[in-house]
Motif scaffolding. Structure first.
Motif, PDB file in Angstrom:
ATOM      1  N   PHE A 146     -23.639 -19.828  33.376  1.00  0.00           N
ATOM      2  CA  PHE A 146     -23.391 -20.734  34.507  1.00  0.00           C
ATOM      3  C   PHE A 146     -22.066 -21.485  34.383  1.00  0.00           C
ATOM      4  N   LYS A 147     -21.406 -21.380  33.183  1.00  0.00           N
ATOM      5  CA  LYS A 147     -20.097 -22.022  33.007  1.00  0.00           C
ATOM      6  C   LYS A 147     -18.961 -21.003  33.002  1.00  0.00           C
ATOM      7  N   ALA A 148     -19.285 -19.768  33.301  1.00  0.00           N
ATOM      8  CA  ALA A 148     -18.271 -18.715  33.205  1.00  0.00           C
ATOM      9  C   ALA A 148     -17.060 -19.024  34.085  1.00  0.00           C
ATOM     10  N   SER A 149     -17.289 -19.523  35.282  1.00  0.00           N
ATOM     11  CA  SER A 149     -16.175 -19.801  36.197  1.00  0.00           C
ATOM     12  C   SER A 149     -15.248 -20.896  35.672  1.00  0.00           C
ATOM     13  N   LEU A 150     -15.739 -21.765  34.818  1.00  0.00           N
ATOM     14  CA  LEU A 150     -14.909 -22.845  34.273  1.00  0.00           C
ATOM     15  C   LEU A 150     -13.932 -22.332  33.215  1.00  0.00           C
ATOM     16  N   TYR A 151     -14.193 -21.128  32.721  1.00  0.00           N
ATOM     17  CA  TYR A 151     -13.326 -20.584  31.674  1.00  0.00           C
ATOM     18  C   TYR A 151     -12.438 -19.447  32.189  1.00  0.00           C
TER      19      TYR A 151
END
Length: 544
Positions: free
Chosen positions: A37-42
């Protein structure tokens, strides 16, 4: 067979879903240790740079997971142990994802069930146990769901029983209200009969006492006529002079109250009523009146005190032989004052109690007789006294019945004011008590009433708290109860108890602990805490 086939189908479905999830996750590029769920932040910026998640610094994208902590929040090293405040995400496909402190990465210990935290070359080999753990967890969920479903069937019985009990109590209260109204009318009737009977009794007693006083006066007159008038007059004058302490020519109430010989009821004091009796109900009296009215009453008392006079024996009594004296012999030179204070033995045999006063009844009992004897009432007076006693007893019984009805109504109202949970599921527990024993104590829980403790070796029961309220909130409102205001600990607070309700097929206490001094925790299993529908929905979501 059907259940076995269903289990096989479920396992196959789980395998297919797990494989699909693995493929889907693998298609989303992200640094090691970053949750899906944090993939887009990286994702890298167009210039191949990346901004720390706290927004304080921009670094090259290649600096992510380079084993050097560049960001103050540790967000650039999610897959290494370089940052002390970093976090590593275990994907744990087939089980539950989990976040670890990044300091645990490559520390030689397998913390993630999929082994992803030990990825470095030469690191310890970790087996992937996620599918097995997932299977075990699913079995626990199914077992719990089954427990709730079976418990909810019993819970439905509890609800039906609770509704029935509430209806019965409501019906009972209506009956009690009607009965109380009827009983109040009976009580009022009995009170009126009692009032009338007591009035007739009082009138009869007053007439009897008046007749008794007339008899006493006649007896005194007869006694005076038999005495030597000269001696009697001298004795009366001597007594008058002695009583007239202020030498005003009158004997007054207070002057008689100092002579303990005149204490007719032997209670240690001469009351105003007792003194007035000897003054013919006057406040003071002169010598002539003292001789005519007072001395005939005082002289027998004096004679009894000095052992000179004894009342005549009743029919059938045997004369006493060599009866020992009630006091030591008094020398001839004993002063008159000492003689008067020797004590008035036998005065109660001359006078009977008259509602705190006293009435003469010469010739009844003996000097040594200490028992209270009822006056010899005439038949009519005795009949009226018996009727008054019957009326008093009937009124007391009517009063008692009203009190019993009021007590039962208050008990019903107390039950009706309690919160028994959704659909009154916990209603059936009220009024029941359950025990739990450990090595030292027997613990008791009476839901909605009290919690107690008692030594297994005997002794008194100690209150650990009385029911106060439910203390949970929201969907879990009916999971815990507080019992407060228990017995005080030695040099400590009052005892209190938290009772946690869990789903079970039987009503029972499963454990009792004391996590803090004088604070107790009960775990109580009951079908009332089972919610099969909610658990079934949860299980379906988990399986899907």
């Amino acid at each position: 067979m059907y259940q076995l086939a269903a289990m096989k189908n479920f396992s196959l479905l789980l395998l297919v879903l797990t494989t699909s999830v693995v493929l889907a996750v693998a298609d989303i590029p992200r640094p090691r240790g970053v949750p899906l769920f944090k993939a887009s932040l990286y994702a890298p910026r167009s210039d191949n740079s990346w901004v720390c998640l706290d927004g304080t610094k921009t670094i090259r994208y290649t600096q992510l997971n380079d084993d050097y902590c560049d960001c103050a929040d540790g967000s650039d090293e999610p897959g290494t142990s370089a940052c002390v405040n970093g976090q590593f995400n275990c994907e744990n496909i087939g089980y539950r994802a989990e976040d670890l402190r990044s300091s645990l990465v490559n520390d030689g210990v397998c913390d993630c069930c999929d082994g992803s935290d030990e990825w470095a070359d030469g690191a310890v080999h970790c087996e992937n146990t996620c599918l097995e753990l997932g299977r075990i967890e699913e079995e626990k969920k199914r077992s719990l769901a089954d427990l709730h479903e079976r418990g909810s069937a019993k819970r439905a019985e509890f609800i039906a029983r609770g509704k029935q009990m509430r209806a019965e109590r409501e019906t009972r209260r209506k009956v009690l209200e009607q009965r109380r109204s009827e009983q109040e009318a009976v009580k009022a009737e009995k009170e009126e009969l009692k009032r009338n009977a007591e009035a007739a009794e009082a009138e009869a007693l007053e007439l009897f006492r008046e007749q008794q006083r007339e008899k006493d006066a006649a007896a005194a007159e007869e006694a005076r006529s038999q005495d030597d008038s000269q001696t009697t007059r001298y004795e009366a004058e001597a007594a008058f002079v002695k009583y007239d302490a202020n030498k005003d020519g009158f004997v007054e109430i207070t002057e008689l109250m100092v002579d303990m010989t005149l204490d007719r009821d032997r209670n240690g004091i001469v009351t105003v009523e007792e003194a007035k009796y000897f003054l013919d109900e006057r406040d003071r009296i002169d010598l002539d009146s003292f001789y005519v009215l007072s001395w005939p009453r005082i002289k027998p008392i004096k004679m009894l005190a000095e052992g000179i006079f004894k009342p005549p024996m009743q029919e059938g009594e045997e004369p006493e032989q060599n009866e020992p004296s009630n006091k030591e012999e008094v020398p001839d030179q004993e002063t008159e004052e000492e003689s008067e204070n020797e004590g008035a033995y036998g005065e109660e045999d001359l006078y009977e109690d008259e509602e705190g006063e006293g009435e003469a009844d010469v010739g009844v009992g003996t000097v040594a007789d200490e028992t209270h004897t009822e006056p010899d009432y005439d038949p009519e007076t005795k009949r009226l006294i018996d009727l008054a006693n019957e009326a008093r007893n009937a009124f007391s019984e009517a009063e008692q019945r009203v009190r019993e009805i009021d007590h039962e109504i208050r008990d019903i109202d107390d039950h009706e004011s309690k919160d028994y949970g959704p659909s009154e599921a916990f209603f059936a527990l009220d009024g029941e008590c359950f025990d739990y024993e450990d090595r030292e104590y027997v613990y008791t829980l009476c839901p909605f009433e009290r919690a107690t403790q008692k030594s297994r070796h005997g002794g008194p029961e100690t209150t650990l708290g009385r029911y106060e309220q439910w203390i949970s909130d929201g969907d879990k409102k009916y999971e815990k109860q507080k019992y407060a205001q228990g017995a005080a600990c030695w040099n400590g607070p009052q005892r209190s108890t938290i009772t946690e309700f869990k789903c079970g097929l039987e009503n029972r206490i499963t454990s009792v602990t004391e996590p803090s001094r004088c604070e107790y925790n009960y775990i109580f299993e009951t079908p009332a805490a089972c919610d099969g529908a909610a658990t079934h929905d949860t299980r379906q979501r988990d399986e899907l």
